[in-house]
Enzyme design. Structure first.
Site, PDB file in Angstrom:
ATOM      1  N   HIS A   1       0.815  -1.207   0.000  1.00 54.38           N
ATOM      2  CA  HIS A   1       0.000   0.000   0.000  1.00 54.38           C
ATOM      3  C   HIS A   1       0.851   1.259   0.000  1.00 54.38           C
ATOM      4  O   HIS A   1       2.035   1.207   0.275  1.00 54.38           O
ATOM      5  CB  HIS A   1      -0.938   0.026   1.217  1.00 54.38           C
ATOM      6  CG  HIS A   1      -0.244   0.092   2.546  1.00 54.38           C
ATOM      7  ND1 HIS A   1      -0.039  -1.011   3.333  1.00 54.38           N
ATOM      8  CD2 HIS A   1       0.295   1.125   3.241  1.00 54.38           C
ATOM      9  CE1 HIS A   1       0.587  -0.667   4.442  1.00 54.38           C
ATOM     10  NE2 HIS A   1       0.811   0.643   4.403  1.00 54.38           N
TER      11      HIS A   1
ATOM     12  N   ARG B   1      -1.675  10.760   4.900  1.00 53.37           N
ATOM     13  CA  ARG B   1      -2.407  11.303   6.041  1.00 53.37           C
ATOM     14  C   ARG B   1      -3.435  12.294   5.521  1.00 53.37           C
ATOM     15  O   ARG B   1      -3.147  13.061   4.602  1.00 53.37           O
ATOM     16  CB  ARG B   1      -1.450  11.992   7.011  1.00 53.37           C
ATOM     17  CG  ARG B   1      -0.556  11.028   7.741  1.00 53.37           C
ATOM     18  CD  ARG B   1       0.397  11.771   8.688  1.00 53.37           C
ATOM     19  NE  ARG B   1       1.232  10.837   9.394  1.00 53.37           N
ATOM     20  CZ  ARG B   1       2.387  10.346   8.925  1.00 53.37           C
ATOM     21  NH1 ARG B   1       2.834  10.728   7.744  1.00 53.37           N
ATOM     22  NH2 ARG B   1       3.079   9.490   9.628  1.00 53.37           N
TER      23      ARG B   1
ATOM     24  N   GLU C   1      -3.836   3.534   1.715  1.00 51.97           N
ATOM     25  CA  GLU C   1      -4.148   3.646   3.144  1.00 51.97           C
ATOM     26  C   GLU C   1      -4.319   5.116   3.487  1.00 51.97           C
ATOM     27  O   GLU C   1      -3.397   5.907   3.318  1.00 51.97           O
ATOM     28  CB  GLU C   1      -3.014   3.054   3.982  1.00 51.97           C
ATOM     29  CG  GLU C   1      -3.182   3.284   5.472  1.00 51.97           C
ATOM     30  CD  GLU C   1      -1.942   2.897   6.264  1.00 51.97           C
ATOM     31  OE1 GLU C   1      -1.650   3.604   7.250  1.00 51.97           O
ATOM     32  OE2 GLU C   1      -1.255   1.922   5.901  1.00 51.97           O
TER      33      GLU C   1
ATOM     34  N   ASN D   1      -5.427  11.047  11.791  1.00 52.49           N
ATOM     35  CA  ASN D   1      -5.072  11.256  13.194  1.00 52.49           C
ATOM     36  C   ASN D   1      -6.123  12.176  13.792  1.00 52.49           C
ATOM     37  O   ASN D   1      -6.443  13.214  13.219  1.00 52.49           O
ATOM     38  CB  ASN D   1      -3.680  11.869  13.315  1.00 52.49           C
ATOM     39  CG  ASN D   1      -2.617  10.908  12.841  1.00 52.49           C
ATOM     40  OD1 ASN D   1      -2.597   9.744  13.226  1.00 52.49           O
ATOM     41  ND2 ASN D   1      -1.739  11.375  11.972  1.00 52.49           N
TER      42      ASN D   1
ATOM     43  N   HIS E   1       4.210   6.616   3.351  1.00 50.53           N
ATOM     44  CA  HIS E   1       5.228   5.637   2.975  1.00 50.53           C
ATOM     45  C   HIS E   1       4.710   4.699   1.907  1.00 50.53           C
ATOM     46  O   HIS E   1       3.509   4.598   1.676  1.00 50.53           O
ATOM     47  CB  HIS E   1       5.674   4.837   4.205  1.00 50.53           C
ATOM     48  CG  HIS E   1       4.548   4.118   4.895  1.00 50.53           C
ATOM     49  ND1 HIS E   1       3.951   4.605   6.026  1.00 50.53           N
ATOM     50  CD2 HIS E   1       3.919   2.954   4.605  1.00 50.53           C
ATOM     51  CE1 HIS E   1       2.991   3.772   6.403  1.00 50.53           C
ATOM     52  NE2 HIS E   1       2.943   2.761   5.558  1.00 50.53           N
TER      53      HIS E   1
ATOM     54  N   GLU F   1       8.339   1.154   4.001  1.00 54.56           N
ATOM     55  CA  GLU F   1       8.052   0.233   5.093  1.00 54.56           C
ATOM     56  C   GLU F   1       8.145  -1.194   4.587  1.00 54.56           C
ATOM     57  O   GLU F   1       7.623  -1.522   3.519  1.00 54.56           O
ATOM     58  CB  GLU F   1       6.645   0.492   5.629  1.00 54.56           C
ATOM     59  CG  GLU F   1       6.212  -0.470   6.721  1.00 54.56           C
ATOM     60  CD  GLU F   1       4.781  -0.238   7.175  1.00 54.56           C
ATOM     61  OE1 GLU F   1       4.486  -0.556   8.331  1.00 54.56           O
ATOM     62  OE2 GLU F   1       3.954   0.254   6.373  1.00 54.56           O
TER      63      GLU F   1
END
Length: 146
Positions: free
Chosen positions: A5, A9, A62, A66, A80, A123
């Site tokens: 993925h 954010r 994704e 937050n 990432h 990642e």
């Protein structure tokens, strides 16, 4: 290695879902709220990737929301690229041997981060169950940002 993925954010989850789903045409595959960490993860897939995304959890976008009021600038909203690997320790060792700094070592046998030459965070996630923690990884400190 398999592409998993890309994480971004988002400041307003509902507005972002409207954009990515209603306008762009992506489909919701999975959503989870993490009360303890105060964030929500939403995974979206292109229509032709929905079956694969549900079965293999990839390929997806994704969205990370937050719950605080942090504003994102300077690229912090892009998180990432993620890849699943069969042996996270072997891949991290190969990267280190090639001169790459492992910013977040796989101390848990499950997750590691490093950066591309352009500063893109990458990642690695261990396929299946985490590997048994072992040295030098389990006592290696974080380095820089990821």
């Amino acid at each position: 290695m398999r592409y998993l993925h890309t994480m971004v954010r988002v400041a307003n989850l509902e507005e972002s879902l409207k954009f990515y789903c209603e306008k762009l045409g992506l489909q919701l595959v999975h959503r989870k709220d993490y009360d303890k960490g105060s964030f929500t993860l939403v995974y979206l897939a292109a229509p032709e990737d929905v079956d694969s995304a549900r079965q293999h959890k990839a390929p997806t976008l994704e969205l990370t929301y937050n719950w605080d009021s942090e504003s994102y600038s300077g690229g912090r909203n892009f998180g990432h690229l993620a890849y699943g690997v069969n042996d996270i320790y072997a891949v991290c060792q190969r990267m280190m041997d090639a001169g790459v700094t492992i910013n977040r070592p796989p101390r848990d046998g499950h997750m590691a981060f490093f950066r591309s030459p352009d500063g893109i965070s990458i990642e690695l996630l261990q396929n299946g169950e985490p590997l048994e923690p072992r040295e030098p990884w389990k006592s290696m400190e974080n380095s820089g940002e990821w």
